[in-house]
Design a protein around this motif. Structure first.
Motif, mmCIF file in Angstrom:
data_model
loop_
_atom_site.group_PDB
_atom_site.id
_atom_site.type_symbol
_atom_site.label_atom_id
_atom_site.label_comp_id
_atom_site.label_asym_id
_atom_site.label_seq_id
_atom_site.Cartn_x
_atom_site.Cartn_y
_atom_site.Cartn_z
ATOM 1 N N LEU A 138 45.287 54.656 -2.113
ATOM 2 C CA LEU A 138 46.726 55.236 -0.927
ATOM 3 C C LEU A 138 47.537 56.287 -0.972
ATOM 4 O O LEU A 138 48.118 56.635 0.345
ATOM 5 C CB LEU A 138 47.618 54.266 -2.459
ATOM 6 N N ALA A 144 47.251 53.049 8.022
ATOM 7 C CA ALA A 144 48.208 52.422 7.323
ATOM 8 C C ALA A 144 47.405 51.750 6.693
ATOM 9 O O ALA A 144 46.946 50.441 5.369
ATOM 10 C CB ALA A 144 48.996 51.571 8.158
ATOM 11 N N VAL A 191 53.439 44.173 10.524
ATOM 12 C CA VAL A 191 54.598 45.800 10.533
ATOM 13 C C VAL A 191 53.011 46.898 10.908
ATOM 14 O O VAL A 191 53.445 47.478 12.352
ATOM 15 C CB VAL A 191 54.573 46.556 9.077
ATOM 16 N N ILE A 195 53.387 49.523 14.372
ATOM 17 C CA ILE A 195 53.520 50.278 14.070
ATOM 18 C C ILE A 195 52.321 50.568 15.141
ATOM 19 O O ILE A 195 52.737 52.348 15.937
ATOM 20 C CB ILE A 195 52.849 51.066 12.790
ATOM 21 N N GLU A 198 54.045 51.257 18.445
ATOM 22 C CA GLU A 198 55.557 51.896 19.035
ATOM 23 C C GLU A 198 55.185 53.550 18.929
ATOM 24 O O GLU A 198 55.299 54.529 19.819
ATOM 25 C CB GLU A 198 56.088 51.999 17.528
ATOM 26 N N PHE A 199 53.438 53.902 18.218
ATOM 27 C CA PHE A 199 53.084 54.872 18.612
ATOM 28 C C PHE A 199 51.645 55.855 19.193
ATOM 29 O O PHE A 199 51.563 56.683 19.040
ATOM 30 C CB PHE A 199 52.958 55.553 16.558
ATOM 31 N N LEU A 207 55.141 58.539 10.913
ATOM 32 C CA LEU A 207 56.019 57.662 10.108
ATOM 33 C C LEU A 207 56.774 58.996 9.733
ATOM 34 O O LEU A 207 56.868 59.430 7.928
ATOM 35 C CB LEU A 207 55.518 56.953 8.844
ATOM 36 N N CYS A 208 57.276 59.876 9.706
ATOM 37 C CA CYS A 208 57.927 61.151 9.043
ATOM 38 C C CYS A 208 59.209 61.655 10.045
ATOM 39 O O CYS A 208 59.399 62.933 9.746
ATOM 40 C CB CYS A 208 56.965 62.116 9.520
ATOM 41 N N LEU A 209 60.314 61.154 10.589
ATOM 42 C CA LEU A 209 61.136 60.979 11.416
ATOM 43 C C LEU A 209 62.470 60.299 10.478
ATOM 44 O O LEU A 209 63.614 61.569 10.388
ATOM 45 C CB LEU A 209 61.296 60.095 12.669
ATOM 46 N N LEU A 210 62.246 60.098 9.452
ATOM 47 C CA LEU A 210 63.375 59.699 8.289
ATOM 48 C C LEU A 210 63.224 60.623 7.275
ATOM 49 O O LEU A 210 62.387 61.169 6.106
ATOM 50 C CB LEU A 210 63.424 58.933 7.645
ATOM 51 N N LYS A 211 64.206 61.557 7.055
ATOM 52 C CA LYS A 211 63.949 62.983 6.533
ATOM 53 C C LYS A 211 65.324 63.443 5.831
ATOM 54 O O LYS A 211 66.496 62.830 6.569
ATOM 55 C CB LYS A 211 62.998 63.881 6.433
ATOM 56 N N GLU A 212 65.554 64.276 5.336
ATOM 57 C CA GLU A 212 66.837 65.055 4.869
ATOM 58 C C GLU A 212 67.420 65.885 5.616
ATOM 59 O O GLU A 212 66.760 66.401 5.883
ATOM 60 C CB GLU A 212 67.360 64.945 3.559
ATOM 61 N N GLU B 145 59.144 52.709 10.017
ATOM 62 C CA GLU B 145 58.823 54.111 9.311
ATOM 63 C C GLU B 145 59.140 53.237 8.160
ATOM 64 O O GLU B 145 58.780 53.022 7.065
ATOM 65 C CB GLU B 145 59.460 54.774 9.391
ATOM 66 N N TRP B 148 57.798 50.400 6.475
ATOM 67 C CA TRP B 148 56.839 50.690 6.122
ATOM 68 C C TRP B 148 56.462 50.969 4.410
ATOM 69 O O TRP B 148 55.906 50.677 4.008
ATOM 70 C CB TRP B 148 55.540 51.592 7.293
ATOM 71 N N ARG B 292 73.289 56.337 4.661
ATOM 72 C CA ARG B 292 72.355 57.605 3.666
ATOM 73 C C ARG B 292 73.095 58.221 2.436
ATOM 74 O O ARG B 292 72.652 57.399 1.108
ATOM 75 C CB ARG B 292 71.375 58.727 4.781
#
Lengths: 212, 484
Positions: A138, A144, A191, A195, A198-199, A207-212, B145, B148, B292
């Motif tokens: 993992l 994936a 899913v 994925i 989409e990519f 899958l790294c678009l969502l972050k602070e 994303e 997943w 968020r």
């Protein structure tokens, strides 16, 4: 050391190493299927043939050995990939880690407060080693599909431990657990397909678009 | 009998939704299932409890009733909102979404009523699987994303909980008790269980279901999932699913309490509870994305619940009350945030400024919801948080109490910056054309009525708690005090 259960558990541990060392996804899926099928044989071997153990064994064999691998093969056919390239940590390194954790599992199992009939059996070390290998897959793999395989190996580790406690789970609950797993893998397959759409790849590095 | 109907009703409605060909009429199945569900739940809770079979697989105790009531109430109001939601998008395919929503209600009801740890596990895992497609509803890179991460993280977390359940069974086997995982049996026999296995079992259960609940540091999937899910789903996850996961954690707490290991449960709950407040305080500051931000607020409130149960006594009562308050307020906040998101096509603070002049109702509810969730009087959460605080000081834990107040204040200030800007800030400059381009209804009655009703309930709870509810909180809290 010669009873069939021990042989099966020994094979399960060897299959763990195969999974850590290979990059061909088709082979990985087959190995996870073989591992699942092998451990499905354990309940009747350990607890004797009965309605409960036979239903459990048949159900687990069908799901782990046939249906889930079929779902996964379909998934990789749709996304047209063959190999896991460039894992986060190399194959040799993960093999070494796998060897270390497996050795650790044997040492740790020896120190656990077990029932006397469970001492010096392969169940606990095999279960712990399989859990560790599932986690390793993992964490270290980027595709994936290999992450799903890691999850399945992890579930196999739990299943091995659960065999010691066959009476704890009524058949209804076991059926529910297996069904949940099946649906989870089914949804993960869908899913994964999205994925890919989409990519154009199922590399989870995307899958790294969502972050602070 | 009624209990079975409560579980079967949503599943039946899901089957009908799957078969119904009409996209227009399908959403109506949601209230059609939810309203009788709520009615039946209320019947069960208010009627005098019949003595239940001690080895029952399905039965409702006070804790289960409380969670079931929370889930059913929130779902019913969400279903009204869903009608409005799909009315504005008549062309979208909603089959998967509505089937999953109804299955979600069924799985949560099942979890609330389960008296066997294995069944509880099956139900909680089912909620993960059926909620994943709902998070993916918007079908874009971001939501895939989030889906997943949610699916993988929660599945592995739940797998750990299964390991914990097996450890508990082994704890029984080790001390010569039959390994039966029925809850009443476990509570009776737990004192004889092998202590090391029992402790290991609790820790795994706590980590597993804690992941599902979203306690820091196991919350990493939460901002992504809540951020990308439609507002309706965000509300149900933050209000309903977390409550169900909290119930699962409480079952584990009940067992270790009965075994005379209450100290372990306290320490675990307290550690992750305080950590959740700290994480929420750090990440909520300068959070520019309203959904968020709400996710971090959810992490905060899970922390508050954990701390309440860890402290015990009056604080446990406060925590039981807070479950209801948190669920209703989060529902209102996510639904109104969803309205704002839909109108502006963005959930970034800088692009949704001055919402009150355009969406007076939604923005007003969002502001009121923020005040409530941040713990201002006269709303319900103020009362429950204050009760927890009184419990903390009453137990002589002054340091913890002061830290609690400090962290809540930081979170209040952090959130207020974003919320005030979104609601009251200077509106963005827009040309006529851009406004006409939106093609979106400003506010529908149905999408406002739901959150408005939730806020009204939260306000009422802040002023007056009906005696049957108060009794329910007391009975639920008492179940957690056994063995302390």
């Amino acid at each position: 050391m010669n009873d069939p259960a021990t042989t099966i558990l020994f094979t399960v541990i060897l299959l763990n190493f195969f999974l850590l060392g290979t990059s061909r996804l088709g082979a990985c899926i087959r190995v996870v299927a073989a591992q699942g099928a092998l451990i499905s044989l354990l309940p009747p071997l350990v607890h004797g043939v009965g309605v409960h153990t036979m239903v459990l064994a048949t159900g687990a064999l069908t799901l782990k050995g046939l249906v889930i691998p079929w779902l996964l093969f379909r998934a990789i056919r749709q996304v047209r990939i063959r190999r896991e390239m460039e894992p986060r940590i190399g194959y040799i390194a993960t093999l070494m880690l796998g060897a270390l954790t497996t050795a650790g599992a044997f040492i740790f199992a020896d120190r656990l407060p077990l029932l006397s009939e469970h001492h010096h059996t392969m169940f606990i070390p095999a279960s712990l080693a399989t859990l560790a290998v599932g986690f390793l897959l993992l964490i270290t793999r980027r595709k994936a599909i290999t992450q799903v395989l890691g999850y399945l190996v992890f579930e196999n580790g739990i299943f091995i431990f659960g065999i010691l406690l066959a009476e704890a789970m009524p058949l209804m609950v076991e059926a529910g657990v297996l069904l949940d797993m099946l649906v989870a893998v089914f949804v993960m397959g869908i899913v994964m397909n999205h994925i890919n759409r989409e990519f154009s790849s199922i590399d989870t590095e995307n899958l790294c678009l969502l972050k602070e | 009998m009624l209990l079975n109907i409560i579980i079967i009703l949503p599943l039946l409605a899901a089957a009908i939704a799957a078969l119904l060909p009409s996209e227009r009429w399908r959403p109506w199945l949601l209230p059609a299932a939810a309203i009788p569900h709520l009615f039946l739940v209320w019947r069960i809770i208010t009627q005098p409890a019949a003595p239940t079979d001690a080895a029952a697989m399905l039965a409702l105790d006070a804790l289960g009733s409380l969670i079931l009531l929370v889930v059913s109430l929130l779902f019913t109001i969400s279903s009204i909102y869903a009608l409005g939601y799909f009315k504005t998008h008549p062309t979208w395919s909603n089959r998967t979404f509505i089937v999953c929503l109804l299955l979600f209600l069924g799985a949560m009801s099942f979890a609330a009523a389960a008296r066997h740890l294995g069944l509880l596990w099956v139900a909680v895992e089912a909620t993960t699987v059926v909620s994943a497609p709902m998070i993916y509803f918007n079908h874009n890179r971001f939501s895939i994303e989030a889906t997943w991460k949610y699916l993988l993280f929660c599945s592995v977390g739940i797998a750990l909980a299964m390991l914990g359940i097996l450890f508990l069974a082994y704890a029984g086997l080790h001390s010569g008790v039959e390994p039966i995982l029925q809850l009443d049996f476990l509570l009776r026999e737990a004192p004889h269980f092998s202590k090391p296995w029992l402790r290991a079992g609790f820790v795994f259960l706590f980590v597993g279901f804690g992941t599902k609940m979203g306690l820091a540091p196991l919350h990493t999937w939460k901002p992504d999932a809540y951020g990308e899910a439609p507002g309706l789903v965000g509300g149900l996850l933050a209000g309903g699913l977390t409550s169900v996961a909290f119930l699962a954690v409480l079952r584990a707490v009940q067992i270790v309490n009965a075994a005379g290991e209450a100290q372990l449960a306290r320490q675990c709950l307290l550690a992750l509870g305080v950590l959740s407040l700290v994480f929420a305080a750090v990440f909520v500051i300068r959070q520019r994305d309203i959904k968020r931000m709400l996710a971090y607020s959810s992490v905060e409130h899970m922390g508050i619940l954990a701390i309440g149960v860890a402290v015990g006594g009056l604080a446990t009562y406060g925590a039981m009350f807070h479950v209801l308050n948190n669920a209703l307020t989060k529902g209102a906040l996510f639904m109104s945030a969803g309205n704002i998101h839909r109108y502006f096509g963005s959930k970034k603070m800088c692009e949704t400024q001055g919402a009150i002049s355009i969406l007076p109702w939604s923005a007003g509810i969002f502001l009121a919801g923020f005040l409530a969730v941040a713990g201002s009087p006269p709303f319900g959460p103020f009362l429950s948080e204050f009760t927890i605080l009184r419990g903390i000081f009453g137990a002589g834990q002054t340091g913890l109490g002061l830290a609690f107040i400090f962290l809540l204040t930081v979170i209040f200030i952090g959130m207020s910056h974003t919320v005030v800007n979104v609601v009251l800030g200077p509106p963005m400059e827009e040309t006529e054309e851009e406004i006409n381009d939106r093609h979106v209804l400003k506010e529908g009655v149905l999408t406002v009525l739901g959150p408005l009703f939730l806020m009204a309930l939260v306000l009422v709870l802040g002023l007056y708690v009906p005696p049957p509810l108060r009794d329910l909180f007391h009975q639920a809290a008492e179940l957690l005090e056994v063995g302390r």
